[in-house]
Enzyme design. Structure first.
Site, short mmCIF file in Angstrom:
data_model
loop_
_atom_site.label_atom_id
_atom_site.label_comp_id
_atom_site.label_asym_id
_atom_site.label_seq_id
_atom_site.Cartn_x
_atom_site.Cartn_y
_atom_site.Cartn_z
N HIS A 186 0.84 -1.21 0.00
CA HIS A 186 0.00 0.00 0.00
C HIS A 186 0.87 1.25 0.00
CE1 HIS A 186 1.22 -0.46 4.16
NE2 HIS A 186 0.88 0.80 4.37
N ASP A 242 0.60 4.89 2.15
CA ASP A 242 -0.16 5.30 3.34
C ASP A 242 -1.27 6.30 3.02
OD1 ASP A 242 1.00 3.65 5.22
OD2 ASP A 242 2.68 5.01 5.55
N HIS A 270 4.60 0.06 0.03
CA HIS A 270 5.42 -0.65 1.01
C HIS A 270 4.61 -1.75 1.68
CE1 HIS A 270 3.53 2.61 3.28
NE2 HIS A 270 3.64 1.85 4.36
N ARG A 323 5.07 5.30 14.65
CA ARG A 323 4.94 5.85 13.29
C ARG A 323 4.28 7.23 13.33
NH1 ARG A 323 1.43 2.95 8.69
NH2 ARG A 323 -0.24 3.74 10.00
C1 SIN Z 1 3.36 0.75 7.49
O1 SIN Z 1 2.68 0.16 6.67
O2 SIN Z 1 3.39 1.97 7.52
C2 SIN Z 1 4.19 -0.04 8.49
C3 SIN Z 1 5.26 -0.84 7.87
C4 SIN Z 1 5.93 -1.73 8.87
O3 SIN Z 1 5.50 -1.81 10.03
O4 SIN Z 1 6.91 -2.37 8.49
#
Ligand code: SIN
Length: 286
Positions: free
Chosen positions: A104, A106, A261, A277
């Site tokens: 995806h 974000d 990602h 995050r």
């Molecule tokens: C995310 O999708 O922003 C997180 C990626 C992760 O936890 O590796």
């Protein structure tokens, strides 16, 4: 700051920034980091000491912060920080255990998706928990001319609601809450160009993903799904990908306008992966 070095991490994308403490650099150093961010798309800073306030103020240098729709995983007292974690207290996850488990970009399900995300590793498991990013400039540039022409002017529908997307599963932890969970927190669907133009580099990038994209607006349902299947297979090619194996106190920052990602998972039961995050709001894709 003259010690700053920027070392590429793979052929596909990514660079490691050596010799800086995040939050302690002046405008000239920040400009250099920002240029590297646009060039390499993912930056890795090793061994950072990042209490929540410092992570938030570094992120603010890139733009206005956004608050994730999944509010129950916010760090108490810091709504801008989302906890991604396999840790449980009294049988309950302290953060989101499944964020990012399908490819995806974000918040592409919102009208103003994320410009960049910053992920800080507080605790790292012995096994698993890697993250992969795939380069969506390259994904676009390697399409055939005929496909590029076909995509010109097309728009895709994006949703946060997993129940409306047959390409993804609903994680066990949320199944019990039923369909209402997503209905309650998902914003209205967002419609974005299938190929977006990066507002800073001017380059074109493929802007769909298996996690959030559920249809093509201008095509009949069956044709739209067939096109999405083809593009989704194309965008995940190994040559487009950098895989990051985390060390404790790594900070990564990535550009969601030209990447997808994946949180690769594979953390054995009982091991802890605990991350903070922060997301920076971007512009309307065009
Ligand atoms: C995310 O999708 O922003 C997180 C990626 C992760 O936890 O590796």
């Amino acid at each position: 700051m003259s010690d700053m070095q920027i070392n590429p991490l793979s052929e596909a994308l990514g660079a490691e920034v050596i010799g800086v403490n995040v939050g302690e650099f002046d405008e000239a150093a920040f400009d250099k980091i920002h240029d590297a961010f646009l060039e390499y798309q993912v930056l890795v800073f090793r061994n950072q000491n990042l209490p929540p306030d410092r992570q938030v103020s570094f992120a603010r240098r890139f733009g206005e912060l956004d608050i994730h729709v999944q509010k129950e995983s916010a760090l108490p007292g810091h709504e801008e920080i989302q906890i991604l974690s396999t840790k449980k207290i009294d049988g309950k996850y302290v953060g989101s255990p499944s964020a990012g488990d399908n490819w995806h970009s974000d918040l592409s399900y919102s009208d103003l998706p994320t410009l960049c995300s910053m992920l800080y590793a507080m605790e790292i498991p012995e096994e698993g928990g890697d993250t992969e990013w795939a380069n969506m400039y390259t994904a676009y540039e390697t399409l055939s001319d005929e496909m590029k022409r076909q995509l010109d002017g097309l728009h895709a529908r994006h949703t946060y609601n997993r129940f409306r997307n047959p390409r993804v599963e609903v994680p066990e932890v949320y199944k019990g809450q039923g369909k209402q969970r997503y209905a309650d927190i998902a914003p209205p669907d967002a419609i974005h160009p299938v190929v977006r133009t990066h507002p800073e580099t001017g380059r074109k990038a493929l802007y769909i993903s298996e996690r959030f994209t559920i249809g093509i607006e201008e095509l009949p349902e069956e044709d739209g799904q067939a096109l999405l299947d083809e593009l989704i297979a194309h965008q995940k090619q190994r040559d487009f990908i950098y895989r990051h194996k985390w060390d404790q106190h790594d900070l990564t920052i990535w550009d969601n306008r030209c990447l997808i990602h994946l949180a690769c998972g594979g953390v054995p039961e009982g091991q802890i992966r605990h991350m903070h995050r922060v997301i920076v709001r971007g512009d309307k894709p065009f």
